[in-house]
Design a protein around this motif. Sequence first.
Motif, PDB file in Angstrom:
ATOM      1  N   PHE A  59       0.829  -1.213   0.000  1.00  0.00           N
ATOM      2  CA  PHE A  59       0.000   0.000   0.000  1.00  0.00           C
ATOM      3  C   PHE A  59       0.861   1.261   0.000  1.00  0.00           C
ATOM      4  CE2 PHE A  59      -2.048   3.359   2.545  1.00  0.00           C
ATOM      5  CZ  PHE A  59      -3.163   3.627   1.748  1.00  0.00           C
ATOM      6  N   PHE A  60       1.778   1.347   0.951  1.00  0.00           N
ATOM      7  CA  PHE A  60       2.585   2.563   1.073  1.00  0.00           C
ATOM      8  C   PHE A  60       3.591   2.685  -0.079  1.00  0.00           C
ATOM      9  CE2 PHE A  60       1.065   2.573   5.493  1.00  0.00           C
ATOM     10  CZ  PHE A  60       0.739   3.913   5.621  1.00  0.00           C
ATOM     11  N   SER A  61       4.113   1.569  -0.567  1.00  0.00           N
ATOM     12  CA  SER A  61       5.067   1.626  -1.683  1.00  0.00           C
ATOM     13  C   SER A  61       4.402   2.210  -2.929  1.00  0.00           C
ATOM     14  CB  SER A  61       5.614   0.236  -1.998  1.00  0.00           C
ATOM     15  OG  SER A  61       6.383  -0.261  -0.931  1.00  0.00           O
ATOM     16  N   ILE A  62       3.209   1.720  -3.253  1.00  0.00           N
ATOM     17  CA  ILE A  62       2.487   2.210  -4.431  1.00  0.00           C
ATOM     18  C   ILE A  62       2.080   3.666  -4.244  1.00  0.00           C
ATOM     19  CG2 ILE A  62       0.449   1.925  -5.893  1.00  0.00           C
ATOM     20  CD1 ILE A  62       2.582  -0.292  -6.154  1.00  0.00           C
ATOM     21  N   CYS A  63       1.602   4.017  -3.050  1.00  0.00           N
ATOM     22  CA  CYS A  63       1.176   5.393  -2.787  1.00  0.00           C
ATOM     23  C   CYS A  63       2.352   6.369  -2.869  1.00  0.00           C
ATOM     24  CB  CYS A  63       0.509   5.498  -1.422  1.00  0.00           C
ATOM     25  SG  CYS A  63      -1.169   4.823  -1.366  1.00  0.00           S
ATOM     26  N   CYS A 104      -5.098   9.771  -7.814  1.00  0.00           N
ATOM     27  CA  CYS A 104      -5.730   8.724  -6.994  1.00  0.00           C
ATOM     28  C   CYS A 104      -6.303   7.609  -7.860  1.00  0.00           C
ATOM     29  CB  CYS A 104      -6.847   9.318  -6.129  1.00  0.00           C
ATOM     30  SG  CYS A 104      -6.266  10.266  -4.707  1.00  0.00           S
ATOM     31  N   LEU A 105      -6.757   7.954  -9.049  1.00  0.00           N
ATOM     32  CA  LEU A 105      -7.423   6.964  -9.908  1.00  0.00           C
ATOM     33  C   LEU A 105      -6.487   5.828 -10.320  1.00  0.00           C
ATOM     34  CD1 LEU A 105      -9.561   9.384 -12.125  1.00  0.00           C
ATOM     35  CD2 LEU A 105     -10.226   8.150 -10.050  1.00  0.00           C
ATOM     36  N   LEU A 111      -3.666  -0.724  -6.714  1.00  0.00           N
ATOM     37  CA  LEU A 111      -3.870  -1.362  -5.407  1.00  0.00           C
ATOM     38  C   LEU A 111      -4.995  -2.391  -5.440  1.00  0.00           C
ATOM     39  CD1 LEU A 111      -3.440   1.734  -3.056  1.00  0.00           C
ATOM     40  CD2 LEU A 111      -1.878  -0.191  -3.318  1.00  0.00           C
ATOM     41  N   CYS A 112      -5.932  -2.218  -6.362  1.00  0.00           N
ATOM     42  CA  CYS A 112      -7.022  -3.194  -6.487  1.00  0.00           C
ATOM     43  C   CYS A 112      -6.541  -4.509  -7.107  1.00  0.00           C
ATOM     44  CB  CYS A 112      -8.160  -2.613  -7.330  1.00  0.00           C
ATOM     45  SG  CYS A 112      -9.165  -1.388  -6.450  1.00  0.00           S
ATOM     46  N   GLN A 113      -5.309  -4.491  -7.624  1.00  0.00           N
ATOM     47  CA  GLN A 113      -4.735  -5.711  -8.213  1.00  0.00           C
ATOM     48  C   GLN A 113      -3.878  -6.474  -7.202  1.00  0.00           C
ATOM     49  OE1 GLN A 113      -6.030  -6.026 -11.267  1.00  0.00           O
ATOM     50  NE2 GLN A 113      -6.827  -3.957 -10.907  1.00  0.00           N
ATOM     51  N   THR A 114      -4.160  -6.289  -5.905  1.00  0.00           N
ATOM     52  CA  THR A 114      -3.350  -6.928  -4.862  1.00  0.00           C
ATOM     53  C   THR A 114      -3.253  -8.439  -5.040  1.00  0.00           C
ATOM     54  OG1 THR A 114      -3.888  -5.207  -3.248  1.00  0.00           O
ATOM     55  CG2 THR A 114      -3.131  -7.297  -2.372  1.00  0.00           C
ATOM     56  N   ALA A 115      -4.390  -9.082  -5.336  1.00  0.00           N
ATOM     57  CA  ALA A 115      -4.380 -10.538  -5.500  1.00  0.00           C
ATOM     58  C   ALA A 115      -3.452 -10.950  -6.642  1.00  0.00           C
ATOM     59  CB  ALA A 115      -5.794 -11.035  -5.776  1.00  0.00           C
ATOM     60  N   THR A 116      -3.521 -10.211  -7.747  1.00  0.00           N
ATOM     61  CA  THR A 116      -2.662 -10.510  -8.899  1.00  0.00           C
ATOM     62  C   THR A 116      -1.194 -10.330  -8.544  1.00  0.00           C
ATOM     63  OG1 THR A 116      -4.403  -9.759 -10.397  1.00  0.00           O
ATOM     64  CG2 THR A 116      -2.172  -9.911 -11.292  1.00  0.00           C
ATOM     65  N   LEU A 117      -0.896  -9.245  -7.798  1.00  0.00           N
ATOM     66  CA  LEU A 117       0.481  -8.975  -7.394  1.00  0.00           C
ATOM     67  C   LEU A 117       1.022 -10.096  -6.516  1.00  0.00           C
ATOM     68  CD1 LEU A 117       0.271  -5.147  -6.562  1.00  0.00           C
ATOM     69  CD2 LEU A 117       1.469  -6.200  -8.481  1.00  0.00           C
ATOM     70  N   THR A 130      -6.921 -13.852  -0.017  1.00  0.00           N
ATOM     71  CA  THR A 130      -8.249 -13.308   0.273  1.00  0.00           C
ATOM     72  C   THR A 130      -8.205 -12.313   1.428  1.00  0.00           C
ATOM     73  OG1 THR A 130      -9.315 -15.349  -0.481  1.00  0.00           O
ATOM     74  CG2 THR A 130     -10.619 -13.883   0.925  1.00  0.00           C
ATOM     75  N   LYS A 131      -7.506 -12.670   2.494  1.00  0.00           N
ATOM     76  CA  LYS A 131      -7.402 -11.764   3.640  1.00  0.00           C
ATOM     77  C   LYS A 131      -6.641 -10.488   3.262  1.00  0.00           C
ATOM     78  CE  LYS A 131      -7.764 -15.131   7.395  1.00  0.00           C
ATOM     79  NZ  LYS A 131      -7.102 -15.754   8.583  1.00  0.00           N
ATOM     80  N   SER A 132      -5.629 -10.622   2.430  1.00  0.00           N
ATOM     81  CA  SER A 132      -4.877  -9.444   1.988  1.00  0.00           C
ATOM     82  C   SER A 132      -5.757  -8.516   1.162  1.00  0.00           C
ATOM     83  CB  SER A 132      -3.660  -9.874   1.162  1.00  0.00           C
ATOM     84  OG  SER A 132      -2.749 -10.613   1.950  1.00  0.00           O
ATOM     85  N   GLU A 133      -6.626  -9.106   0.336  1.00  0.00           N
ATOM     86  CA  GLU A 133      -7.554  -8.299  -0.466  1.00  0.00           C
ATOM     87  C   GLU A 133      -8.501  -7.521   0.432  1.00  0.00           C
ATOM     88  OE1 GLU A 133      -8.726  -9.771  -4.783  1.00  0.00           O
ATOM     89  OE2 GLU A 133      -9.089 -11.345  -3.316  1.00  0.00           O
ATOM     90  N   HIS A 134      -9.037  -8.180   1.451  1.00  0.00           N
ATOM     91  CA  HIS A 134      -9.946  -7.503   2.382  1.00  0.00           C
ATOM     92  C   HIS A 134      -9.212  -6.407   3.160  1.00  0.00           C
ATOM     93  CE1 HIS A 134     -12.778 -11.268   2.457  1.00  0.00           C
ATOM     94  NE2 HIS A 134     -12.940 -10.516   1.383  1.00  0.00           N
ATOM     95  N   PHE A 135      -8.004  -6.704   3.577  1.00  0.00           N
ATOM     96  CA  PHE A 135      -7.182  -5.736   4.303  1.00  0.00           C
ATOM     97  C   PHE A 135      -6.938  -4.505   3.425  1.00  0.00           C
ATOM     98  CE2 PHE A 135      -3.317  -3.921   6.038  1.00  0.00           C
ATOM     99  CZ  PHE A 135      -3.419  -4.138   7.407  1.00  0.00           C
TER     100      PHE A 135
END
Length: 456
Positions: A59-63, A104-105, A111-117, A130-135
Amino acid sequence: MAINKINFSKNELFTIIYIATPIAFSQLCQMAMGVTDTILLGHVNTDTLAIGGLSTNIFFSICIIFQSALSSAAILIAQFVGANEQKNVSKVYWTTYLFGIILCLPCFFVLCQTATLLRWTGEHSEEIITKSEHFMGILLWGVPPLLVGTGLLRVILPALNASKLLLYITPITALINGFLNAGFIYGLWGFPTMGLYGSALGTTITLWLSTLILFAVTHSKKELKPYLQPFRIDPSLLKPLARLGLPICVSSAAEILLFLFASFNATQFGTSSLAAHQIAISLASFTFMIPLAISQAANVRVSYWIGAAKPYRARKSGFLSIGLSALIMSIVCTVVYLFPTSIVDISLSNSNETKTVEIAIAIIQVVGLFQIVDGIQSVAMGALRGLKDTTIPMVLALVSYWGIGYTLSVWFAFHWHWGVPGLWIGMGIGLAFIAILATGRFYLLTLHPRNLIYHK
């Protein structure tokens, strides 16, 4: 004349330190937030720590990558301040909020591609994914305040010579984060017990609160009101903001992803090597806060003197910043290289892990050696941005980090069988190349300062 030059150097050096110190302190406080979250999650269980730590790191790396594009606002504002054009500062300031919202877009999309990453990095546990996606779904609500709020103000305040406000606000933010994370994770003080997801919620609320506090304090300062008022958005400024900011964003991504991919490669050498690599990453991230802060100060001061139509002083300020960073990081280099065992002992709770200790010592000595070039390249890139030179440095960064650094790190690690230390040697050589190229470019561009004309 010589006395005037000496006095200018002293005053300028003091100003650089005055701007950089609060920035470094605020960055360290932000790191402290991550350490606090890690400690609190670690007391739940190992899986919770792994999921929370990994997701927060992504999260913080991408931001941070997208946040770096906002540095373009600091360049423009510092030039307008130097040129004594206060009326244009407020337009840049408020238009940058719009620029931040636009950023932001793509940040949301990545960040919505967390599962793929995670699958791409070799994670096969569907429960962890799954838990990482929810987090991450909770943390996503923190993108606007992180990019458009604190991220924007942290680059604007140094340009207005008001970075000292960060000294007051950031420690408060760190305390709020610890309080909310503990409350939501463990159900303390009447908060619901949320475990893993409590950390995400606590961090998200902290990001919003810190933004509101920093915004309120900034706008309450009388000396800043002439620069921040009236409220004016000028869409025509989006083009120069993007023209300067997007190459900075790509350069930042090249550097951050280099170390991220090094972590992926380190997993192939076993647990001991990975643990040693993480110790080195933590050390390098900590020490990098110093040149990063000086880089922002160099960005602001070079821009200011260009705006003031005093290019000779811009050149002097840039090299003073580079020299200051080189001096400080030389001291850091000496300490790290001479006392690697002490650093490893602090990082490892079990000193009986002989293999990890041996690998960590080898890596840390490599890290110590490239502290100087890392400090130089960071500040030289900041000085170039002060000249509104961002596109060519972006190309130099891509060539140095990936064409040279990543290629050599993989070659040394896997083909020469140097393991994780080989990864770091390759990256160190890449940093040395960008340090030489960026410093050389700043020297050539400022060789004839009269050619550095400020365009209104």
